[in-house]
Design a protein around this motif. Structure first.
Motif, mmCIF file in Angstrom:
data_model
loop_
_atom_site.group_PDB
_atom_site.id
_atom_site.type_symbol
_atom_site.label_atom_id
_atom_site.label_comp_id
_atom_site.label_asym_id
_atom_site.label_seq_id
_atom_site.Cartn_x
_atom_site.Cartn_y
_atom_site.Cartn_z
ATOM 1 N N GLU A 1 8.330 1.762 0.276
ATOM 2 C CA GLU A 1 7.739 2.689 -0.251
ATOM 3 C C GLU A 1 6.905 2.481 -1.627
ATOM 4 O OE1 GLU A 1 8.445 6.913 1.531
ATOM 5 O OE2 GLU A 1 9.121 5.928 2.699
ATOM 6 N N GLN A 2 7.488 2.211 -2.773
ATOM 7 C CA GLN A 2 7.381 2.522 -3.796
ATOM 8 C C GLN A 2 5.716 1.204 -3.966
ATOM 9 O OE1 GLN A 2 6.736 4.852 -6.148
ATOM 10 N NE2 GLN A 2 5.058 3.871 -6.938
ATOM 11 N N LEU A 3 6.664 0.362 -3.409
ATOM 12 C CA LEU A 3 5.361 -1.118 -3.854
ATOM 13 C C LEU A 3 4.513 -1.028 -3.116
ATOM 14 C CD1 LEU A 3 8.409 -4.024 -3.633
ATOM 15 C CD2 LEU A 3 6.678 -3.670 -5.263
ATOM 16 N N MET A 4 4.543 -0.390 -1.576
ATOM 17 C CA MET A 4 3.454 0.244 -1.042
ATOM 18 C C MET A 4 2.375 0.379 -1.366
ATOM 19 S SD MET A 4 2.009 -1.030 1.651
ATOM 20 C CE MET A 4 3.361 -1.926 2.612
ATOM 21 N N ARG A 5 2.861 2.007 -2.327
ATOM 22 C CA ARG A 5 1.523 3.104 -3.592
ATOM 23 C C ARG A 5 1.289 2.291 -4.185
ATOM 24 N NH1 ARG A 5 6.393 6.472 -1.594
ATOM 25 N NH2 ARG A 5 6.910 6.727 -3.793
ATOM 26 N N ASP A 6 2.099 0.975 -5.083
ATOM 27 C CA ASP A 6 1.477 0.059 -6.037
ATOM 28 C C ASP A 6 0.742 -0.666 -5.883
ATOM 29 O OD1 ASP A 6 3.063 1.782 -7.805
ATOM 30 O OD2 ASP A 6 4.533 -0.214 -7.552
ATOM 31 N N ALA A 7 0.707 -0.897 -4.755
ATOM 32 C CA ALA A 7 -0.146 -2.704 -4.164
ATOM 33 C C ALA A 7 -1.805 -1.800 -3.730
ATOM 34 C CB ALA A 7 0.471 -3.078 -3.271
ATOM 35 N N VAL A 8 -1.293 -0.638 -3.282
ATOM 36 C CA VAL A 8 -2.906 -0.307 -2.380
ATOM 37 C C VAL A 8 -3.306 0.708 -3.710
ATOM 38 C CG1 VAL A 8 -3.103 2.102 -0.815
ATOM 39 C CG2 VAL A 8 -1.742 0.354 -0.018
ATOM 40 N N ALA A 9 -2.567 1.173 -4.985
ATOM 41 C CA ALA A 9 -3.205 2.229 -5.978
ATOM 42 C C ALA A 9 -4.331 0.173 -6.036
ATOM 43 C CB ALA A 9 -2.237 2.044 -6.938
ATOM 44 N N LEU A 10 -3.512 -0.574 -6.542
ATOM 45 C CA LEU A 10 -4.154 -1.191 -7.764
ATOM 46 C C LEU A 10 -5.273 -1.667 -6.311
ATOM 47 C CD1 LEU A 10 -1.517 -3.321 -8.904
ATOM 48 C CD2 LEU A 10 -2.865 -2.071 -10.022
ATOM 49 N N LEU B 1 2.520 -6.295 2.793
ATOM 50 C CA LEU B 1 1.917 -5.245 1.148
ATOM 51 C C LEU B 1 0.708 -6.828 1.042
ATOM 52 C CD1 LEU B 1 4.584 -5.531 -2.290
ATOM 53 C CD2 LEU B 1 3.621 -3.908 -0.364
ATOM 54 N N THR B 2 0.653 -7.781 1.648
ATOM 55 C CA THR B 2 -0.396 -9.529 1.584
ATOM 56 C C THR B 2 -1.304 -8.155 3.127
ATOM 57 O OG1 THR B 2 0.973 -10.225 0.104
ATOM 58 C CG2 THR B 2 -1.007 -10.764 1.936
ATOM 59 N N ALA B 3 -0.529 -7.785 4.029
ATOM 60 C CA ALA B 3 -1.496 -7.715 4.920
ATOM 61 C C ALA B 3 -2.094 -6.577 4.778
ATOM 62 C CB ALA B 3 -0.316 -7.609 6.200
ATOM 63 N N GLU B 4 -1.269 -5.406 4.522
ATOM 64 C CA GLU B 4 -1.716 -4.062 3.534
ATOM 65 C C GLU B 4 -3.542 -3.879 2.899
ATOM 66 O OE1 GLU B 4 -0.903 -1.370 5.587
ATOM 67 O OE2 GLU B 4 -2.600 0.156 4.406
#
Ligand code: KIV
Length: 296
Positions: free
Chosen positions: A172-181, A202-205
């Motif tokens: 979940e944290q990695l997803m938040r990080d990727a979306v924030a970037l 993450l790549t798909a998101e």
């Protein structure tokens, strides 16, 4: 004005051409380079992004980890790489400490990579907590690459180089990080040392291209450290490293051959030596002969 058609292999790689590659599902290839010679070879082989990674702390300078490398050392290597790169996007790592103190200092340091060393983008480790800073560096007209997952500058906090994103909370944290970037508008996101399944999600998101290292094949691109690929690291390789050549064996063989030829007097040969013109040699011999006969 001439407009280069999209997909032309001679086209200069830019931040927007990387995005176009993601849309076309064309994999992005990235390698590190730290000096003029390797930068030229990597660029001329058609690599899309040449990264002057702070991994040069270990590969080039023999430090134990990336924490010690200074901004002056990074700038020095980036300048050398700049002279060798024509086609690829030139990305430079901001070293530990160069963006951690204040926003002003981070922007000033990022601008040094552009003005003094010719970098076209800088890379910063960290996700959501760096998003505001990254936005401000981008506002200063400097493209930024993100880097999440196993971030080597956090080695002391992570307690070693460990695969990240293995628990649901960490995912979940990695997803938040990727979306924030992604929302901050980064040029690309490096995903290091995370499970393949997570990197795929993450790549798909995100709309931003992802570049994986130890993150499986679903990323939009892949990066390796050139010294890993060439067997020039003196340490056991990580699981994801594929060796495409053995420069250590090549260099050792060449150096041992040189030494043996010097020791046995076989190097240099007459054809590897410079010679005087015939007339000068004849005149020199006459002078030497006259000297010898006077001494008799
Ligand atoms: O410093 C480096 O080489 C890097 C890559 C491993 C992504 O950051």
């Amino acid at each position: 004005m001439s407009i280069t058609p999209i997909g032309d292999p001679c086209q200069k790689v830019t931040v927007s051409s990387l995005r176009e590659k993601k849309l076309r599902h064309e994999p992005i290839a990235c390698l590190t380079a730290y000096d003029y010679a390797t930068a030229r070879l990597v660029d001329e082989a058609g690599i899309d992004i040449v990264l002057v990674g702070d991994s040069l702390a270990q590969t080039m300078l023999g430090y134990e980890n990336t924490l010690s490398v200074t901004i002056e050392e990074m700038l020095h290597h980036t300048r050398a790489v700049r002279r060798g790169v024509k086609h690829a996007l030139l990305l430079a790592d901001m070293p530990y400490g160069s963006y951690h103190v204040s926003t002003d200092e981070a922007i000033r340091n990022a601008a040094r990579f552009v003005k003094e060393a010719g970098a076209e983008a800088v890379k910063i480790e960290g996700g959501a907590k760096r998003a505001d800073l990254i936005r401000q560096i981008i506002d200063a007209e400097i493209p930024v690459a993100g880097h999440i997952g196993l971030t080597p500058q956090s080695v002391n906090v992570m307690g070693g180089y460990r695969v990240q994103g293995k628990s649901l909370a960490a995912i979940e944290q990695l997803m938040r990080d990727a979306v924030a970037l992604d929302r901050a508008g980064v040029a690309c996101i490096y995903l290091e040392g995370i499970p393949r399944e997570v990197a795929g999600m993450l790549t798909a998101e995100v709309e931003t291209p992802t570049i994986g290292i130890g993150a499986g094949p679903e990323c939009d691109g892949q990066v390796l450290v050139l010294h890993d690929l060439l067997n020039l690291t003196f340490t056991p390789s990580a699981k994801f490293v594929r060796r495409y050549g053995d420069a250590a064996a090549l260099i050792t063989q060449a150096v041992q051959g040189f030494r043996a030829d010097v020791v046995s007097g076989q190097y240099p040969s007459d054809s590897e030596s410079y010679h005087l013109p015939k007339e000068t040699l004849a005149a020199l011999e006459t002078i030497l002969e006259r000297k010898r006969s006077m001494q008799r």
